[in-house]
Write a protein that holds these residues in place. Structure first.
Motif, PDB file in Angstrom:
ATOM      1  N   LYS A 104       0.842  -1.197   0.000  1.00  0.00           N
ATOM      2  CA  LYS A 104       0.000   0.000   0.000  1.00  0.00           C
ATOM      3  C   LYS A 104       0.877   1.247   0.000  1.00  0.00           C
ATOM      4  N   ARG A 147      -2.309   6.992  -0.992  1.00  0.00           N
ATOM      5  CA  ARG A 147      -3.370   6.004  -0.756  1.00  0.00           C
ATOM      6  C   ARG A 147      -4.687   6.469  -1.376  1.00  0.00           C
ATOM      7  N   CYS A 153      -6.719   4.417  -4.790  1.00  0.00           N
ATOM      8  CA  CYS A 153      -7.971   3.688  -4.612  1.00  0.00           C
ATOM      9  C   CYS A 153      -9.139   4.418  -5.286  1.00  0.00           C
TER      10      CYS A 153
END
Length: 106
Positions: free
Chosen positions: A50, A57, A61
């Motif tokens: 990640k 992050r 996503c």
């Protein structure tokens, strides 16, 4: 919900999908979007795979970023203008094309 409001919300959803895909997946002209993600730390990953930075992050996503992109979507839905209508229609057409293209690759 009136038909007009429902249609605007549907168009805004398709626009949200496309903008999110653009920011998370696409390279853009001259790889500008790739370079933006690189600067935001999307590709600086830890042992779990990640990104280590918050913005990395977020832009990694599509579900996370989609929430933030969708935060702007109600503006042209609730405050209709000719320019807003044009942007909704244009973005929705592109969003639908992208969704169909993504689905055909599976």
């Amino acid at each position: 919900m009136t038909t007009d409001l429902f249609l605007r919300a549907l168009l805004a959803g398709l626009l949200t999908y496309r903008v999110t895909q653009l920011l998370v997946v696409d390279f853009g002209p001259g790889q500008i979007l790739f370079k933006m993600r690189l600067a935001l730390g999307v590709y600086d990953i830890d042992k779990s795979g990640k990104p280590t930075k918050f913005l990395g992050r977020l832009f990694h996503c599509p579900y996370c970023l989609g929430v933030w992109v969708a935060g702007l979507a109600p503006i042209p839905v609730l405050v209709p203008t000719p320019l807003g209508d044009a942007l909704l229609a244009f973005g929705a057409i592109i969003g639908l094309q992208t969704a169909l293209q993504d689905h055909s690759r599976r």
